[in-house]
Design a protein around this motif. Structure first.
Motif, PDB file in Angstrom:
ATOM      1  N   ILE A  61       4.193   0.006  -4.913  1.00  0.00           N
ATOM      2  CA  ILE A  61       4.069  -0.011  -6.367  1.00  0.00           C
ATOM      3  C   ILE A  61       3.613   1.365  -6.841  1.00  0.00           C
ATOM      4  O   ILE A  61       3.078   2.167  -6.060  1.00  0.00           O
ATOM      5  N   ASN A  62       3.830   1.661  -8.120  1.00  0.00           N
ATOM      6  CA  ASN A  62       3.391   2.912  -8.724  1.00  0.00           C
ATOM      7  C   ASN A  62       2.416   2.612  -9.855  1.00  0.00           C
ATOM      8  O   ASN A  62       2.696   1.790 -10.725  1.00  0.00           O
ATOM      9  N   SER A  94       1.651   6.514  -5.909  1.00  0.00           N
ATOM     10  CA  SER A  94       2.282   5.501  -5.070  1.00  0.00           C
ATOM     11  C   SER A  94       1.225   4.771  -4.239  1.00  0.00           C
ATOM     12  O   SER A  94       0.368   5.402  -3.613  1.00  0.00           O
ATOM     13  N   TYR A  95       1.298   3.439  -4.253  1.00  0.00           N
ATOM     14  CA  TYR A  95       0.378   2.612  -3.483  1.00  0.00           C
ATOM     15  C   TYR A  95       1.158   1.527  -2.734  1.00  0.00           C
ATOM     16  O   TYR A  95       2.255   1.136  -3.146  1.00  0.00           O
ATOM     17  N   THR A  96       0.540   1.062  -1.647  1.00  0.00           N
ATOM     18  CA  THR A  96       1.028  -0.132  -0.956  1.00  0.00           C
ATOM     19  C   THR A  96       0.095  -1.285  -1.296  1.00  0.00           C
ATOM     20  O   THR A  96      -1.110  -1.196  -1.039  1.00  0.00           O
ATOM     21  N   GLN A  97       0.654  -2.341  -1.892  1.00  0.00           N
ATOM     22  CA  GLN A  97      -0.152  -3.525  -2.204  1.00  0.00           C
ATOM     23  C   GLN A  97       0.108  -4.586  -1.152  1.00  0.00           C
ATOM     24  O   GLN A  97       1.251  -4.895  -0.828  1.00  0.00           O
ATOM     25  N   THR A  98      -0.961  -5.134  -0.599  1.00  0.00           N
ATOM     26  CA  THR A  98      -0.835  -6.194   0.395  1.00  0.00           C
ATOM     27  C   THR A  98      -1.271  -7.528  -0.194  1.00  0.00           C
ATOM     28  O   THR A  98      -2.077  -7.580  -1.125  1.00  0.00           O
ATOM     29  N   LEU A  99      -0.749  -8.587   0.367  1.00  0.00           N
ATOM     30  CA  LEU A  99      -1.167  -9.956   0.047  1.00  0.00           C
ATOM     31  C   LEU A  99      -1.367 -10.661   1.380  1.00  0.00           C
ATOM     32  O   LEU A  99      -0.428 -10.763   2.180  1.00  0.00           O
TER      33      LEU A  99
END
Length: 308
Positions: free
Chosen positions: A72-73, A78-83
């Protein structure tokens, strides 16, 4: 009838073993970990009418989780989103332990860590019965350098049966536990913020909250701020609302200032006021400190000390 002789303390020896076997299955997208344990205790006691006792308690747990992520931005970054959902199931049959002595065991506080414990007791003399499931959901935001900038977790335990080991305790009659929520933010490389909350759905009240921040731009420079609240539902005289500030800051020529301020918001009084100067000689440290503490028996106690 009691198994204890009057006016005499029970003494003796205890052997406690908990062998276990686990079959972890780990993949890049998740894991599952079945585990089978057996708690074995043997007591050889004095000063009691109770026969020497052996007790065997099987324990089964199943821990599983999955990992999901996406790019995601946010604000052109820029980031990595985890669930990361997680389920933790425990089954322990009920064993009557009321006639056994309690040498070193107490009920552990229920929090984000102990939610994922098989036994709610700390020590070796009690094992609770359990037929319960803990569900948790964690989400993290990781930047392009692999630094975790923000994370949050939500967890709750569900009880499928009343826990008989706790007797008439109302806590044992709950269908589910309180809700636990936590968050951590690393706003910059030198600023961390942490928060933890415990919410009771039955009373719709916030039982605990802790919010803390730390500023640590480099070694020797540190400032801490925190707020802690505990609502004691059984005894409101034990409620806690405390603000705390502490830190260390260099003054130059190897001298540092140190201080702490602890304030009770419930009683509107200072609990502790500490200030001092420290000298770092490399392989030795000297400091002089002024410390004012509010005690239950007296309003305050002031003293200075020198340490080398």
């Amino acid at each position: 009838a009691s198994s204890y002789e009057p006016n005499q303390k029970i003494t003796g020896s205890r052997l406690s073993l908990t062998p276990s076997i686990a079959f972890p299955l780990i993949q890049t997208y998740g894991y599952i970990k079945p585990k089978l344990s057996a708690n074995i205790r043997s007591y050889n006691l004095n000063n009691t009418t109770l026969d020497n006792k052996d007790i065997f308690t099987p324990i089964f747990s199943l821990d599983g989780g999955m990992y999901f992520d996406k790019k995601i931005n946010i604000l052109n970054q820029s980031y990595t989103q985890t669930l990361e959902p997680r389920l933790f199931y425990v089954y322990i049959p009920y064993k009557d332990q009321s006639s056994l002595p309690n040498f070193d065991t107490g009920l552990a506080d229920l929090n984000m860590q102990t939610l994922f414990s098989e036994n709610q007791y700390s020590g070796q003399d009690r094992i609770n019965d359990a037929n319960q499931l803990t569900a948790a959901l964690t989400s993290k935001f990781i930047d392009k350098n692999g630094v975790e900038r923000l994370s949050g977790v939500l967890a709750q335990r569900y009880y499928f049966e009343d826990r008989r080991i706790f007797g008439s305790d109302l806590e044992a009659k709950k269908a589910n536990s309180d809700i636990f929520m936590g968050a951590t933010a690393r706003l910059a490389n030198s600023i961390n913020v942490d928060a933890m909350f415990q919410y009771a759905p039955t009373s719709r009240s916030l039982l605990r909250s802790t919010v803390s921040s730390r500023y640590n731009p480099e070694p020797g420079k540190m400032l801490n701020l925190s707020y802690r609240m505990i609502d004691n539902v059984s005894d409101n005289t034990q409620d806690l609302k405390v603000f705390n500030a502490s830190g260390q800051w260099p003054l130059g020529n190897r001298f540092y200032s140190i201080g702490r301020y602890n304030y009770d918001l419930k009683t509107s009084q200072t609990i502790e006021l500490l200030g001092g100067i420290e000298y770092d000689g490399g392989c030795w440290v000297a400091r002089t400190i002024f410390d004012r503490i509010s005690l239950p028996t007296s309003r305050s106690e002031e003293h200075t000390s020198e340490l080398q």
